[in-house]
Each structure stands twice: as structure tokens, then as C-alpha cells.
Design an enzyme around this catalytic site. Sequence first.
Site, PDB file in Angstrom:
ATOM      1  N   SER A 164       0.827  -1.202   0.000  1.00  0.00           N
ATOM      2  CA  SER A 164       0.000   0.000   0.000  1.00  0.00           C
ATOM      3  C   SER A 164       0.869   1.262   0.000  1.00  0.00           C
ATOM      4  CB  SER A 164      -0.962  -0.032   1.194  1.00  0.00           C
ATOM      5  OG  SER A 164      -1.948   0.951   1.074  1.00  0.00           O
ATOM      6  N   ASP A 263      -9.744  -4.876  -4.833  1.00  0.00           N
ATOM      7  CA  ASP A 263      -9.099  -3.702  -4.241  1.00  0.00           C
ATOM      8  C   ASP A 263      -9.451  -2.461  -5.059  1.00  0.00           C
ATOM      9  OD1 ASP A 263      -7.432  -1.849  -3.035  1.00  0.00           O
ATOM     10  OD2 ASP A 263      -5.565  -2.817  -3.671  1.00  0.00           O
TER      11      ASP A 263
END
Length: 321
Positions: A164, A263
Site C-alpha cells: 500500500s 481492491d
Amino acid sequence: MVLEQHKELITELLPFLRVRKDGTVERFYNPQFAPPSLAETYDDVWSKDVIISLEVSARIYLPNKTITKLPILVYYHGGGFCIESAFSILCHQYINTIASQANTLVISVDYRLAPEHPLPAAYHDSWTVLQWVAKHSTNGHNTHDEPWLVQHGDFNRFYIGGDSAGANISHHMALRAGKEGLNGGVKILGAFLSHPHFWGSKPLWSEPVSSRETSLLYRTWMLVYPGAPEGIDNPCINPFASSAPCLAGLACRRLIVCVASEDELRDRGVQYYDAVRDSGWEGELAMFEVQGEGHGFHILNPETENAKEMFKRLAGFLQNC
């Protein structure tokens, strides 16, 4: 009136934090910390904490003291630049697993968080640790050297990686290393970017067109880097912006981009893979997609079969196979 101004909200990113006008930060997500493992009690991995500078520290993981030289991974955790820690239980368990399965010496970086320390603080801290680790390639007789790095680190197998926001940081570390170089002439063999945190004003394929400026991703960026030139199209968050450096300058020979089908950031990771492939970058490039999973699933639910497959893929990458 003064009391009301004192309490006035500037922004809130629920369920994580709230910022008030007087600068007070109320954090609702406070991860529980895990102590380092001073003996081989967790997946046969030792770990300890080190202070790099006044601003930044790290946790070092050593999976096997009997092997003289091991690959080195400098790892950057996720959390939108504003939450999480290298010392949290989630991160500690995750890196123990990676260190054990990949048989790799890992330096997990605890960089400063926004909004108390807005960007580019996290980038500065991450670069400081990267250069600190690389410096050990030429040392060995200094009392301030870290013995695990000197005795067990193989600087010919030097990796960086993150999840991330940590994947975002890894991208920028690879670009900066290409421009400035690392101490001792160390070269980055490979980098992994898992569910990279990139964004921009122009929506991609499956991304929502409306309400982008009210989205959590947009508001998070404006909080962690207030006044960023070009806003959400600043090259720090949008590597495809017109002012972003050429991706051909990534200073690694191998790169894997990991995405998850559910996602919200999935399309950005795919676009990044495509952009690197088309940039003229001459390294070995791969992409790994997991179906039916969301952002950071392998860290949040490490016991699932999909998470185990993710660990296996990352371990194989770090083992150069």
C-alpha cells in the site's frame, strides 16, 4: 467562542483519526505493539529494534543465524502514510512470515506518520534507513555498525518492498536510488510493490467517476500532504502525472507488482505495471493478481489459502526464483 474554535474540526478520516483546528490529532486506530523476539520463538526468526536517527527507527529480523549470508529486504509498511507501525502485531507477524519463508534478513522501517509529520517526512525517513543499511556494505569495524547486517547481509541480493503506502514509498526509493545512488555503490536487485497506493484526478477503468474529491483516498492525500503541488496529481501519489519522472529510471533489475481483484486501487497497480513495461525500463517485470480479495488481505487474514499463496510468491521473488 474560543473554546468552540479550539474544538472545531478540520477533517476526519473515520474510523482512523480526527484533526482539530488547534492541531490536536485524535487517533481512534491505535495498533497494539508486539515486542521483538529475542530468541527463536516465532517461526525461528530473531528480531530486535534499532534507532537509526532522532526521527526514525526500525525492527530487524534474522531468520537463521547459522547461514553466513542472507538476502536483505528493506521493508516499508502500509497505512495511508498516517496509521500503522513497523512494531504493530499485524506488521510483526507479517514480516516474521516473510523473513522465515524467504530466509531473508529484513529491516522493517518505522517512518514518521502524518498529519503530525506530513509528507515528505515519510520519504525522507525511508531514504535515511535505505542509505543506513547500504552503508554497512563497506563497514564492519565501526562500533556503531549493526552486527546482523555486517555478519549476515548479502549486499549482492538487496531488495526493497512494501504494501500500500509502503509500495508507494518503495517506488520512490527506487527512483531516487537511480538518480543519487546508494552508499557503497549498492545496487537494488529487486523491488516488490503490493497493492500500491497510487491515485489521481482522472478515473481509470472501474474507478468511480463521481465524488472523487469526497472519497477517503482523496481526503487522506490532502491530509498527509497538505499543499502538495498539483494536489492529487502530484507525482508522489500519481506516477503517471505529466510532471512525474520517467519510470525507466527505476533502479532495480527485477520488479513485481501485486494486485487484488476487489481492491479499489487494483487498476492503479495494473496501470503501473503497464507503464513500467512501456517505459523502456530494461529489468525483469512481473505482475501477480489474486482473485476475490481486497486491499491488504494477506496482512489482515494471513491464514487463508490466498494469503499463503501470496507469501509463497513473495518468498520466491526474494529467493530469486
